[in-house]
Design a protein around this motif. Structure first.
Motif, PDB file in Angstrom:
ATOM      1  N   VAL A 107       0.845  -1.194   0.000  1.00 45.63           N
ATOM      2  CA  VAL A 107       0.000   0.000   0.000  1.00 45.63           C
ATOM      3  C   VAL A 107       0.880   1.243   0.000  1.00 45.63           C
ATOM      4  O   VAL A 107       1.875   1.316   0.716  1.00 45.63           O
TER       5      VAL A 107
ATOM      6  N   HIS B 239      -3.819   0.506  -2.622  1.00 47.65           N
ATOM      7  CA  HIS B 239      -3.372  -0.876  -2.511  1.00 47.65           C
ATOM      8  C   HIS B 239      -2.986  -1.391  -3.897  1.00 47.65           C
ATOM      9  O   HIS B 239      -3.710  -1.160  -4.870  1.00 47.65           O
TER      10      HIS B 239
ATOM     11  N   SER C 148      -8.875  -2.150  -0.607  1.00 45.69           N
ATOM     12  CA  SER C 148      -8.066  -3.163   0.082  1.00 45.69           C
ATOM     13  C   SER C 148      -7.274  -3.985  -0.927  1.00 45.69           C
ATOM     14  O   SER C 148      -7.556  -3.953  -2.132  1.00 45.69           O
ATOM     15  N   ASP C 149      -6.319  -4.746  -0.415  1.00 49.33           N
ATOM     16  CA  ASP C 149      -5.581  -5.669  -1.279  1.00 49.33           C
ATOM     17  C   ASP C 149      -6.526  -6.732  -1.828  1.00 49.33           C
ATOM     18  O   ASP C 149      -6.409  -7.129  -2.985  1.00 49.33           O
ATOM     19  N   GLU C 150      -7.462  -7.183  -1.001  1.00 47.41           N
ATOM     20  CA  GLU C 150      -8.415  -8.193  -1.459  1.00 47.41           C
ATOM     21  C   GLU C 150      -9.198  -7.706  -2.677  1.00 47.41           C
ATOM     22  O   GLU C 150      -9.461  -8.465  -3.608  1.00 47.41           O
ATOM     23  N   GLN C 151      -9.580  -6.420  -2.669  1.00 52.57           N
ATOM     24  CA  GLN C 151     -10.304  -5.865  -3.815  1.00 52.57           C
ATOM     25  C   GLN C 151      -9.396  -5.783  -5.042  1.00 52.57           C
ATOM     26  O   GLN C 151      -9.838  -6.004  -6.171  1.00 52.57           O
TER      27      GLN C 151
END
Length: 163
Positions: free
Chosen positions: A69, A86, A132-135
């Motif tokens: 990030v 991110h 987020s990283d997940e997104q």
């Protein structure tokens, strides 16, 4: 430089960099000069800076990845509370060329390092998210599927721009 394709030679090392955009990221192809054991860049690297690279490894499909990030919003490194861009970056494997991909972590700089083999080109997939990283990983699956190579994504970007 075109809206759907950036193509440049990094003069100092004669590395060709091509980049085709998606909505939340891009695919990049780096073509290195012919391998020469006497040159300092015999070990080919693609590096990323200016972020907190907090996670890296190999994903479930066997592809090396880096995630992190960036909190600065300008060259002056101004910090905005709660802001974070991110990034999730993967390197396509190059098993057909015999290249090995390692990750070198130097804190604010992290690199994919390619050694051995006969290959001259590597492909990097990068997506971003303000959430987020997940997104960013979700965007990777949606916009840069493994079933599409660099030329496929570049063609899609061109046709989207023309439309």
């Amino acid at each position: 430089m075109k809206p759907h394709l950036f193509d440049a030679i990094v003069a100092m090392h004669n590395i060709r960099m091509e980049l085709a955009p998606t909505i939340h990221g891009a695919i990049a192809r780096f073509t290195f000069p012919e391998y020469n054991a006497h040159r300092s860049f015999g070990d080919r690297r693609v590096c990323f800076v200016e972020a907190s690279w907090n996670n890296h490894g190999v994903d479930s499909e066997g592809h090396p990845y880096i995630s992190g990030v960036a909190r600065q919003v300008s060259k002056d490194r101004m910090i905005v509370a709660g802001f974070g861009l991110h990034a999730h970056i993967t390197s396509d494997t190059n098993g057909d060329t015999g290249m090995k991909t390692d990750i070198e972590d130097h804190g604010e700089m992290i690199c994919f390092k390619y050694t051995g083999g006969t290959g001259r080109s590597v492909t990097i997939r990068l997506t971003t998210s303000l959430i987020s990283d997940e997104q960013a990983v979700v965007s990777m699956r949606r916009e840069l599927p493994r079933s599409m190579n660099f030329d496929d994504i570049a063609w899609l970007a061109k046709s989207t721009w023309n439309r």
